[in-house]
Scaffold this motif. Structure first.
Motif, mmCIF file in Angstrom:
data_model
loop_
_atom_site.group_PDB
_atom_site.id
_atom_site.type_symbol
_atom_site.label_atom_id
_atom_site.label_comp_id
_atom_site.label_asym_id
_atom_site.label_seq_id
_atom_site.Cartn_x
_atom_site.Cartn_y
_atom_site.Cartn_z
ATOM 1 N N GLY A 1 0.945 -1.421 -0.257
ATOM 2 C CA GLY A 1 -0.101 -0.077 -0.009
ATOM 3 C C GLY A 1 0.735 1.261 0.094
ATOM 4 O O GLY A 1 2.092 1.321 0.142
ATOM 5 N N PHE A 2 -0.040 2.373 -0.131
ATOM 6 C CA PHE A 2 0.837 3.629 0.137
ATOM 7 C C PHE A 2 0.901 4.026 1.421
ATOM 8 O O PHE A 2 0.052 3.638 2.201
ATOM 9 C CB PHE A 2 -0.016 4.701 -0.921
ATOM 10 N N ALA A 3 1.840 4.913 1.633
ATOM 11 C CA ALA A 3 2.045 5.160 3.193
ATOM 12 C C ALA A 3 1.975 6.677 3.448
ATOM 13 O O ALA A 3 2.566 7.626 2.369
ATOM 14 C CB ALA A 3 3.304 4.630 3.658
ATOM 15 N N ARG A 4 1.661 7.014 4.357
ATOM 16 C CA ARG A 4 1.716 8.565 4.885
ATOM 17 C C ARG A 4 2.839 9.001 5.334
ATOM 18 O O ARG A 4 3.944 8.330 5.250
ATOM 19 C CB ARG A 4 0.708 8.979 5.851
ATOM 20 N N GLU A 5 3.088 10.238 5.492
ATOM 21 C CA GLU A 5 4.487 10.797 6.000
ATOM 22 C C GLU A 5 4.918 10.202 7.091
ATOM 23 O O GLU A 5 6.151 9.926 7.412
ATOM 24 C CB GLU A 5 4.509 12.194 6.250
ATOM 25 N N ASP A 6 4.085 9.755 8.029
ATOM 26 C CA ASP A 6 4.579 9.058 9.323
ATOM 27 C C ASP A 6 4.823 7.650 9.185
ATOM 28 O O ASP A 6 4.927 6.957 10.244
ATOM 29 C CB ASP A 6 3.576 9.413 10.500
ATOM 30 N N GLY A 7 4.409 7.053 7.945
ATOM 31 C CA GLY A 7 4.821 5.849 7.716
ATOM 32 C C GLY A 7 3.501 4.744 7.792
ATOM 33 O O GLY A 7 3.426 3.699 7.521
ATOM 34 N N SER A 8 2.588 5.215 8.319
ATOM 35 C CA SER A 8 1.224 4.745 8.416
ATOM 36 C C SER A 8 0.501 4.531 6.967
ATOM 37 O O SER A 8 0.671 5.021 6.116
ATOM 38 C CB SER A 8 0.234 5.406 9.249
ATOM 39 N N LEU A 9 -0.461 3.351 6.722
ATOM 40 C CA LEU A 9 -1.156 3.098 5.757
ATOM 41 C C LEU A 9 -2.051 4.073 5.331
ATOM 42 O O LEU A 9 -2.777 4.888 6.088
ATOM 43 C CB LEU A 9 -1.766 1.920 5.919
ATOM 44 N N ASN A 10 -1.858 4.703 3.922
ATOM 45 C CA ASN A 10 -2.643 5.721 3.244
ATOM 46 C C ASN A 10 -3.990 5.029 2.953
ATOM 47 O O ASN A 10 -4.157 4.354 1.852
ATOM 48 C CB ASN A 10 -2.083 6.585 2.304
ATOM 49 N N THR A 11 -5.225 4.993 3.925
ATOM 50 C CA THR A 11 -6.163 4.368 3.462
ATOM 51 C C THR A 11 -7.132 4.938 2.449
ATOM 52 O O THR A 11 -8.100 4.301 1.880
ATOM 53 C CB THR A 11 -7.125 4.093 4.616
ATOM 54 N N ASP A 12 -6.642 6.147 1.831
ATOM 55 C CA ASP A 12 -7.423 6.848 0.922
ATOM 56 C C ASP A 12 -6.919 6.198 -0.655
ATOM 57 O O ASP A 12 -7.655 6.587 -1.773
ATOM 58 C CB ASP A 12 -6.884 8.413 0.704
#
Length: 327
Positions: free
Chosen positions: A94-105
């Motif tokens: 998946g894609f990740a946000r800046e903090d490394g968490s999963l980008n659910t969008d």
């Protein structure tokens, strides 16, 4: 160019990429499981990848980001669903946000990488399964296919570079961003042996002594998440002395553990140390990603000769602990 074929099956919602290389399967596999190697080809030209975490075992995670020409970043996250050592692994990608968490969008995909021997060397086949036709088309339109082709075009140079990743090299240092450092070394022993040498106090005292002339006097090991540990050293004549202490905050035996670390009696924020053990040709790849409070603290600690001291200890681990186990 190693790429053999790219096939899209709109009914099955899959994209299959096949690539062949003139190297043994083990060499190809290691290029994917070693963070130092995969980050040299995973991002397409102009978008190099940096892996801040790479835990190739069932349930493990990988975090990475690709940096563009203008400094922009695109992050990714893998969750390992299955690992068949030397043959295949499957990740939820998946894609990740800046903090490394999963980008659910953004869409997530299931990716399986299979490795096999061929008459001319080895082959990797990656099958990506998309959740829907719309998301398949969306990601292809975003350049996923072309980016993958370009990235795999860089693999020949990585696979040919045996010298940089040889099992007999000393501990090496790589700076990551402003506050992290990764120390890696191949240890001649199994993952289980290296893990045990880090967690049995009597074994720890035999090798984790740093430069010659020092002895480890305290090796209180944290066994469970939430436990604290303590390590102390003195010179052989009993003079001087220092120590570290911290907390075990994550453990996945025998592959990964995360601890905090602070020098006893010294003020300031502790470091975060992420240890990962991965089987590779020649032994176990030991990787420690250290996160410091700031760039100045990182430089100050590295200037003490930390990596050289770690190498002295790792060489002693092979010679005096694992050598005795193998004899």
């Amino acid at each position: 160019m190693p790429l053999t074929s790219v096939e899209k099956d709109l009914d099955a919602l899959t994209m299959t990429i096949t690539a062949d290389f003139p190297v043994p399967v083990r060499r190809l596999w290691d290029a994917y499981v070693d963070p130092r190697q995969i980050e040299r080809f995973w991002g397409p030209p102009g978008w190099p990848a940096t892996f801040t975490r790479h835990d190739v075992f069932p349930g493990g995670y990988s975090n990475y980001y690709m940096t563009g020409p203008d400094g922009e970043r695109s992050g990714g996250l893998w969750h390992f669903q299955a690992v068949d050592e030397g043959r295949s692994f499957t990740v939820r990608d998946g894609f990740a946000r800046e903090d490394g968490s999963l980008n659910t969008d953004m869409p997530t995909m299931l990716m399986t990488f299979s490795f096999e021997e061929t008459p001319g060397g080895s082959r990797v086949v990656s099958v990506t399964t998309f959740p829907s036709l719309e998301e398949l088309e969306q990601l292809i339109e975003m350049g996923m296919e072309e980016g993958t082709k370009e990235a795999m075009g860089q693999m020949d140079d990585v696979l040919a570079d045996l010298q940089s990743f040889a099992a007999d090299l000393p501990a090496s240092l790589q700076l990551i961003g402003d506050t992290q450092a990764r120390v890696t070394r191949v240890i001649r022993g199994t993952v289980e042996q290296v893990w045990r040498a880090h967690h049995e106090p009597e074994l720890v005292k035999q090798w984790l002594k740093g430069p010659d002339g020092w002895v480890m006097t305290v090796a209180d090991v944290a066994q469970n998440v939430g436990d604290r540990y303590r390590q102390e050293w003195t010179r052989e004549d009993g003079s001087d002395g220092f120590g570290f202490e911290g907390e075990l905050i994550e453990s996945a035996s025998p592959h990964r553990e995360v601890t905090t670390e602070a020098m006893i009696g010294m003020p300031g924020e502790p470091t975060r140390n992420e240890l990962t053990l991965t089987p590779v040709e020649g032994g176990t790849l030991l990787s420690i990603v250290i996160t410091y409070p700031d760039a100045d603290t990182r430089q100050m600690i590295l200037d003490t000769g930390m990596v050289e001291g770690m190498e002295t200890s790792y060489a002693r681990l092979e010679r005096e602990v694992l050598g005795a186990v193998s004899a």
